[in-house]
Scaffold this active site. Sequence first.
Site, PDB file in Angstrom:
ATOM      1  N   SER A 134       0.822  -1.206   0.000  1.00 13.04           N
ATOM      2  CA  SER A 134       0.000   0.000   0.000  1.00 13.04           C
ATOM      3  C   SER A 134       0.862   1.264   0.000  1.00 13.04           C
ATOM      4  O   SER A 134       1.723   1.406  -0.866  1.00 13.04           O
ATOM      5  CB  SER A 134      -0.962  -0.065   1.198  1.00 13.04           C
ATOM      6  OG  SER A 134      -1.962   0.897   1.083  1.00 13.04           O
ATOM      7  N   ASP A 286     -10.040  -3.074  -5.642  1.00 11.06           N
ATOM      8  CA  ASP A 286      -9.112  -2.173  -4.949  1.00 11.06           C
ATOM      9  C   ASP A 286      -9.052  -0.865  -5.737  1.00 11.06           C
ATOM     10  O   ASP A 286      -8.776  -0.887  -6.942  1.00 11.06           O
ATOM     11  CB  ASP A 286      -7.725  -2.834  -4.900  1.00 11.06           C
ATOM     12  CG  ASP A 286      -6.691  -1.978  -4.176  1.00 11.06           C
ATOM     13  OD1 ASP A 286      -7.037  -0.879  -3.687  1.00 11.06           O
ATOM     14  OD2 ASP A 286      -5.526  -2.417  -4.103  1.00 11.06           O
ATOM     15  N   HIS A 316      -8.002  -4.697  -1.242  1.00 13.11           N
ATOM     16  CA  HIS A 316      -6.922  -3.953  -0.612  1.00 13.11           C
ATOM     17  C   HIS A 316      -6.756  -4.320   0.875  1.00 13.11           C
ATOM     18  O   HIS A 316      -7.742  -4.481   1.576  1.00 13.11           O
ATOM     19  CB  HIS A 316      -7.178  -2.451  -0.736  1.00 13.11           C
ATOM     20  CG  HIS A 316      -5.976  -1.625  -0.441  1.00 13.11           C
ATOM     21  ND1 HIS A 316      -4.979  -1.447  -1.370  1.00 13.11           N
ATOM     22  CD2 HIS A 316      -5.574  -0.988   0.674  1.00 13.11           C
ATOM     23  CE1 HIS A 316      -4.025  -0.714  -0.820  1.00 13.11           C
ATOM     24  NE2 HIS A 316      -4.357  -0.422   0.408  1.00 13.11           N
TER      25      HIS A 316
END
Length: 346
Positions: A134, A286, A316
């Site tokens: 991320s 995501d 995600h």
Amino acid sequence: MKYEELFLMLLSLDYTKPVSDENVTVTDTAFGDIPVRLYLPKRKSERQRPAVIFLHGGAFVLGSCKQTPYDSLSRRTVNKLDAVVVGVDFRLAPQYQFPVLLEDAVSAVKFFLQDNVVEKYGVDPTRICLTGDSSGGMLAAKATQLIQSDPEFRIKIKAQALIYPFLQMLDISMPSHQDYEQGPILSRDVAVRLGSLYVTKDKALPQAIRINQHMPEESRHLFKYVNWSTLLPEKFRKNHVYTEPILGRLNPSYPALMDSRLSPLIDEDSQLRKLPLTYIVTCEHDILRDDGLIYVTRLQNVGVQVTHVHLENGFHGALSLMALPFYLDLGIKIQDKYISWLEENL
Ligand SMILES: *[C@@H]1O[C@H](CO)[C@@H](O)[C@H](O)[C@H]1NC(C)=O
Ligand SMILES: *[C@@H]1O[C@H](CO)[C@@H](O)[C@H](O)[C@H]1NC(C)=O
């Protein structure tokens, strides 16, 4: 209490202590000024070991390498690869803003890449990987770009692994931002709110990002690097229609928005060409999916060797849910595929 403060408090309950076990010696220490957690294999080794430096996610404002899932990933990496693992606890926004997080990450990596340090830990300087998920994926991607093109670093990175990375803040209305606006896990609204705190506390920025009118007039030339109508494989474009960005609406303008230290996706081809072996995970569900997909396209276009794993049922943050109390299969799958790739490539 603000949303991110509440979240930070909840996450901190999940921070593990540096507990060694029969295979791994775990210590909290510092590389220069930067706190790090070191995982060293106990087993005696005839040869030098590979090493993985891990940069955690958390939208720039949350998290630590000490969270249970990251701690568990690090131990597994040590066990499976007989590797040295370093988790970096860079400072966080909004208290520390762009480019502090990246500078902290780079200075920890730089510390580790010194001859005497790799030697001290028995690390093979030709087998070092930088990994991040991320927002940590963005730090890993940029740190790798910086190190590979900086002659000051004699030791280079062998590989980078980017797990559903955040890679740009220029265009927040790509097909994935539109299709998965409500999440799961990471909604567009939360991503914009937390992500913009890395640049400024001024509320005008997230407001402008939400309507995709935050970039300055002078940024026009950068949009070719994030133009999803050409860089995104057709299957992901579906029925979306590309619209040109509306520029120059936001005052003041923030130089960070045009900086590849915030958006590694806008680095030039001549720089991307220098990148090492790359592993990229994208998840279908995501908002950041297209950041990863476009980076895959751009790297492949300049001849970088990329292993791309796209998870059709993925979303995600899954890696952060693989430990207690969720034991999410998808998170474990992401972990296992990544570790197998390291076993074969590092
Ligand atoms: C230590 O390594 C052995 C051999 O790989 C393994 O069976 C054992 O589960 C490991 N212990 C821990 C605590 O991970
Ligand atoms: C994006 O790509 C489309 C299709 O090739 C093109 O018409 C448009 O000018 C491009 N826009 C930018 C900003 O690069």
